[in-house]
Design an enzyme around this catalytic site. Structure first.
Site, mmCIF file in Angstrom:
data_model
loop_
_atom_site.group_PDB
_atom_site.id
_atom_site.type_symbol
_atom_site.label_atom_id
_atom_site.label_comp_id
_atom_site.label_asym_id
_atom_site.label_seq_id
_atom_site.Cartn_x
_atom_site.Cartn_y
_atom_site.Cartn_z
ATOM 1 N N ASN A 6 0.868 -1.182 0.000
ATOM 2 C CA ASN A 6 0.000 0.000 0.000
ATOM 3 C C ASN A 6 0.907 1.234 0.000
ATOM 4 O O ASN A 6 1.467 1.596 1.038
ATOM 5 C CB ASN A 6 -0.901 -0.028 1.249
ATOM 6 C CG ASN A 6 -1.738 1.230 1.378
ATOM 7 O OD1 ASN A 6 -1.845 2.015 0.438
ATOM 8 N ND2 ASN A 6 -2.334 1.434 2.547
ATOM 9 N N LYS A 8 0.085 4.258 -0.404
ATOM 10 C CA LYS A 8 -0.590 5.467 0.090
ATOM 11 C C LYS A 8 -0.348 6.641 -0.879
ATOM 12 O O LYS A 8 -0.263 6.405 -2.076
ATOM 13 C CB LYS A 8 -0.127 5.801 1.508
ATOM 14 C CG LYS A 8 -0.192 4.588 2.437
ATOM 15 C CD LYS A 8 -0.082 4.937 3.887
ATOM 16 C CE LYS A 8 0.005 3.664 4.694
ATOM 17 N NZ LYS A 8 -0.242 3.851 6.098
ATOM 18 N N HIS A 94 -9.775 1.128 4.746
ATOM 19 C CA HIS A 94 -8.514 1.447 5.427
ATOM 20 C C HIS A 94 -8.781 2.488 6.523
ATOM 21 O O HIS A 94 -9.587 3.406 6.327
ATOM 22 C CB HIS A 94 -7.484 1.971 4.422
ATOM 23 C CG HIS A 94 -6.102 2.011 5.002
ATOM 24 N ND1 HIS A 94 -5.709 3.013 5.871
ATOM 25 C CD2 HIS A 94 -5.052 1.174 4.897
ATOM 26 C CE1 HIS A 94 -4.473 2.771 6.251
ATOM 27 N NE2 HIS A 94 -4.043 1.657 5.671
ATOM 28 N N GLU A 96 -7.242 4.978 7.458
ATOM 29 C CA GLU A 96 -7.023 6.384 7.087
ATOM 30 C C GLU A 96 -8.248 6.940 6.360
ATOM 31 O O GLU A 96 -8.531 8.135 6.431
ATOM 32 C CB GLU A 96 -5.737 6.501 6.245
ATOM 33 C CG GLU A 96 -4.505 6.379 7.140
ATOM 34 C CD GLU A 96 -3.266 5.822 6.466
ATOM 35 O OE1 GLU A 96 -3.214 5.753 5.234
ATOM 36 O OE2 GLU A 96 -2.329 5.446 7.216
ATOM 37 N N GLU A 163 -6.051 -4.817 10.643
ATOM 38 C CA GLU A 163 -5.060 -3.767 10.863
ATOM 39 C C GLU A 163 -5.429 -2.969 12.116
ATOM 40 O O GLU A 163 -6.243 -2.029 12.033
ATOM 41 C CB GLU A 163 -5.025 -2.814 9.666
ATOM 42 C CG GLU A 163 -4.645 -3.467 8.367
ATOM 43 C CD GLU A 163 -3.990 -2.466 7.427
ATOM 44 O OE1 GLU A 163 -2.845 -2.696 7.047
ATOM 45 O OE2 GLU A 163 -4.618 -1.442 7.106
ATOM 46 N N GLY A 169 1.827 2.386 11.003
ATOM 47 C CA GLY A 169 2.832 3.444 10.922
ATOM 48 C C GLY A 169 3.472 3.819 12.246
ATOM 49 O O GLY A 169 4.149 4.839 12.345
ATOM 50 N N SER A 206 2.788 -1.927 10.657
ATOM 51 C CA SER A 206 4.217 -1.888 10.989
ATOM 52 C C SER A 206 4.962 -3.193 10.687
ATOM 53 O O SER A 206 5.888 -3.554 11.405
ATOM 54 C CB SER A 206 4.410 -1.506 12.462
ATOM 55 O OG SER A 206 3.939 -0.188 12.677
ATOM 56 N N GLY A 227 2.451 -1.027 4.471
ATOM 57 C CA GLY A 227 2.497 0.379 4.086
ATOM 58 C C GLY A 227 3.927 0.834 3.911
ATOM 59 O O GLY A 227 4.596 0.514 2.913
HETATM 60 C C1 PEP Z 1 -1.200 0.350 6.112
HETATM 61 O O1 PEP Z 1 -1.276 1.543 5.902
HETATM 62 O O2 PEP Z 1 -2.061 -0.423 5.667
HETATM 63 C C2 PEP Z 1 -0.083 -0.144 6.894
HETATM 64 C C3 PEP Z 1 -0.122 -1.373 7.344
HETATM 65 O O3 PEP Z 1 0.942 0.744 7.109
HETATM 66 P P1 PEP Z 1 2.344 0.442 7.841
HETATM 67 O O4 PEP Z 1 2.851 -0.870 7.279
HETATM 68 O O5 PEP Z 1 3.205 1.585 7.451
HETATM 69 O O6 PEP Z 1 2.069 0.341 9.283
#
Ligand code: PEP
Length: 245
Positions: A6, A8, A94, A96, A163, A169, A206, A227
């Site tokens: 992803n 973003k 998601h 966000e 998630e 993040g 993460s 991400g």
């Molecule tokens: C995401 O945005 O779906 C995600 C898992 O981000 P990150 O891996 O940066 O935590």
């Protein structure tokens, strides 16, 4: 296993070259059966597809508008338009986007519109830190799943991504026991709605080359939604390598 990148709101035409090294990796027998899906910004979907259409990686978008048909929605992209780029997948729900106002009802509309176009949905669910602290994770997950999937029958085209919002993040990852408990709860909740075989539940939050091996050892996990670490081809490849023995 699935490895979904992803990106973003990052990327340009040069970023697309990063996929070359992943395609090379997939030629090695050990990695032949894994599924790689890149989800770049809308603006790169078509270029990405044109460049790699004969490879075994797929592309997906990061979101879509809930309205299925064409219409007066300035600045929006719906699943019909996404399909026309060569995309096969859509990330929906998601955190966000939930944070930007996507309710469970809107998410349900988005999922329905994606399935109508025969796109596969990567359906994200997860609790916030406050919800975790209040001990209402199960209640939140159940609500996200039951409203998000209301009146949907084609479950086989949905991949679930657990998630925890507090993990995205932040560098924080749930403890193994907590993660397994939540993944089992998610599976049970899905099975209560439809007794489909082969439910795929990914973990996201993460994931990096240091924690991938331990996470991949958890049976309940069918892959990762990645991400930050997916923006760096070396990290993305390291995650894949650490996850597959
Ligand atoms: C995401 O945005 O779906 C995600 C898992 O981000 P990150 O891996 O940066 O935590």
């Amino acid at each position: 296993m699935y490895f979904i990148a992803n990106w973003k709101m990052h990327g340009n035409a040069r970023y697309i070259e990063k996929a070359n090294s992943v395609i090379k990796l997939l030629k090695i027998r050990k990695y032949k059966n894994i599924k790689i899906i890149y989800c770049p910004p809308y603006t790169l979907l078509k270029t990405f597809f044109d460049k790699y259409k004969n490879s075994n990686i797929s592309i997906g978008s990061q979101n879509c508008h809930p309205y299925s048909d064409f219409g007066p929605f300035t600045g929006s992209i719906n699943s019909k338009l996404i399909k026309s780029t060569g995309s096969k997948y859509i990330i929906i729900g998601h955190s966000e986007n939930r944070n930007d106002g996507d309710t469970n009802i809107i998410i349900n509309k988005k999922i329905k519109s994606a399935l109508r176009e025969n796109l596969k949905v990567i359906f994200c669910i997860g609790e916030t830190l406050t919800e975790k602290k209040k001990n209402i994770t199960n209640k939140i997950l159940k609500k996200q799943i039951s409203i998000g999937l209301k009146k949907i029958k084609k479950f086989q085209n949905i991949i679930f991504a657990y998630e925890p919002v507090w993990s995205i993040g932040t560098g924080l990852v749930p403890k193994r026991n907590e993660l397994i408990k939540n993944l089992k709860f998610i599976r049970k909740t899905i099975l209560n709605l439809s007794n489909i075989k082969n439910i795929k539940i990914l973990y996201g939050g993460s994931v990096n080359p240091n924690n991938a091996k331990k996470l991949a050892e958890i049976n309940e996990i069918s892959g990762f939604l990645i991400g930050g670490a997916s923006l760096n081809a070396k990290n993305f490849i390291d995650i894949i390598k650490k996850s597959i023995n």
